[in-house]
Write an enzyme that holds these catalytic residues in place. Sequence first.
Site, PDB file in Angstrom:
ATOM      1  N   HIS A 413       0.821  -1.211   0.000  1.00 32.04           N
ATOM      2  CA  HIS A 413       0.000   0.000   0.000  1.00 32.04           C
ATOM      3  C   HIS A 413       0.853   1.258   0.000  1.00 32.04           C
ATOM      4  O   HIS A 413       2.071   1.231   0.255  1.00 32.04           O
ATOM      5  CB  HIS A 413      -0.974  -0.004   1.186  1.00 32.04           C
ATOM      6  CG  HIS A 413      -0.320   0.072   2.534  1.00 32.04           C
ATOM      7  ND1 HIS A 413       0.013   1.265   3.140  1.00 32.04           N
ATOM      8  CD2 HIS A 413       0.063  -0.904   3.410  1.00 32.04           C
ATOM      9  CE1 HIS A 413       0.549   1.029   4.325  1.00 32.04           C
ATOM     10  NE2 HIS A 413       0.605  -0.280   4.521  1.00 32.04           N
ATOM     11  N   CYS A 432       2.543  -5.151   6.854  1.00 37.13           N
ATOM     12  CA  CYS A 432       2.306  -4.873   5.449  1.00 37.13           C
ATOM     13  C   CYS A 432       3.482  -4.090   4.853  1.00 37.13           C
ATOM     14  O   CYS A 432       4.322  -3.552   5.572  1.00 37.13           O
ATOM     15  CB  CYS A 432       1.004  -4.097   5.268  1.00 37.13           C
ATOM     16  SG  CYS A 432      -0.475  -5.110   5.554  1.00 37.13           S
TER      17      CYS A 432
END
Length: 517
Positions: A413, A432
Amino acid sequence: MKKFKLLPLMMFSTIAVAETANVATPAVTVVSAGDTVLPQLSFEAQQARAAELSKRADYAYEQEQLRQEQARKLAEAETKVRETVGANSLLLTNATAKVYLDNDFQPMWEDKTATRQFLKEYAAFAASGVSAKSAKALQQILSQPEGLARDMLLTDSFLDYLYYNKNVYQNANSWLYNLGSYNTKAPSVEHIAAWMSAVQKGNSAQFVANLVPKNHIYQETVQRLFAMSPNGNVATKSAKAKKGKGQAANTGASNAAASSSFYKLALNAQRLRIIPSFNNGIFVNIPSYQLFYFRDGNLALQSKVIVGRDDRRTPVMYSKLSNVVVNPPWNVPTTILTKDIVPKLARNPALADSLNYEIFDGAGNKVDPRSVNWSQYINAKSVPYRIRQKAGDDSALGRYKFNMPSSNAIYLHDTPNRGLFGRTDRALSSGCVRVEQADALATILLKEAGWSVDKKGKVLASQKTTSAQIRSDNPVYLYYVTSWVENGTVYSLPDIYKLDTNIPKTAISWEQVKNVI
């Protein structure tokens, strides 16, 4: 099937035949606990049924006799194999004996090219420390003169390697990052049969070659191992030329460093074997903090990334991009909610408004953050609320989220905290992967999905959450490699998750290995 299970069927068939011999006797209803169907059949059908059951019983009996005979032959083969290898120990005695039993005890390693190819790969595997037993097995082969005993030792170790080769991909997280977890097992019957067929057809060298990863970095790294020494190759010659305590101390330290480098390379070579050739897909080497996007063998994009910190590590995994989300909201994961956000809300509930958090109860109703006593949930394992951060420039996910199937909800992301990419140590996230060049990556992927640059700009400006399915094949590899060889240069990275510690120093005569390959 055990014999005692066959007796009721055999007794039943005998009774049925005896009844058919006395034709004049009126029909008598016979009830058998083993067959409630027979009394309802005609006399002729009873005969056919009895004959069928008798055949079944005979077949089962014959199969049991065959099984026992095979077990006897295999036991004899095991004894013969043990006697042949003498004092040497075997990793997979049963499987090895079965190979020679099925091949009439003919040699399996007459093709010297196949032998050298296998020993090279097995030596690299043994040096890695992944297997606690392979080094001893290899040394036995190196010390054994030519003959059937050596042939059997080669087969035994090859079965170990074949099992490892066929199963390392799905067991990488344990075998390659938790040293000591690998246990030798026999390969599947199908894999053994494929190898034996290749040997019998004279294709054993090609079979072994097909087991070698095509990843050129793996191949370069393994090749470098055979130019090194497990004990350090820093200049025994210079130690002879320059004597003195200072020189000896420096040489010893250098040799220790070289030895450590050898084993680190060997271990990381095994980690590289699960990575395909760098032709297509997104590749993130976690300790390098870098992302590489390849299309048709060409580097389409390189970007700095931020990965999980040590207590919330980014996992080694393989997946495929499924879609790109533009203007994504952030559904706060439970771990971050309980460990990070709840303590902050306990100190200042108004923080929820400034960060655009929406709070919902278990029924999905929106909740005022000031109405919750957040202090009672500090250090709690779970919280009866969920939090979603609205899409926007300040969203934790930035403007783009790159989804991929993952059992632990890991994805790539964007991020609003651009300044963090300037840091050298970028193990900062909760697992992440944050991508510095997220906009450039999104542009490429959205174009592949049929979006124009104008459409992308309009969707961004609308601040509406919009998803685009990925049309192209985009595998994603998150891997952890701290040492490798590429284009002749040895690279080494900090071991940020401490996964290279305590690599076993295997007792292998590396000079003997070099001589046989």
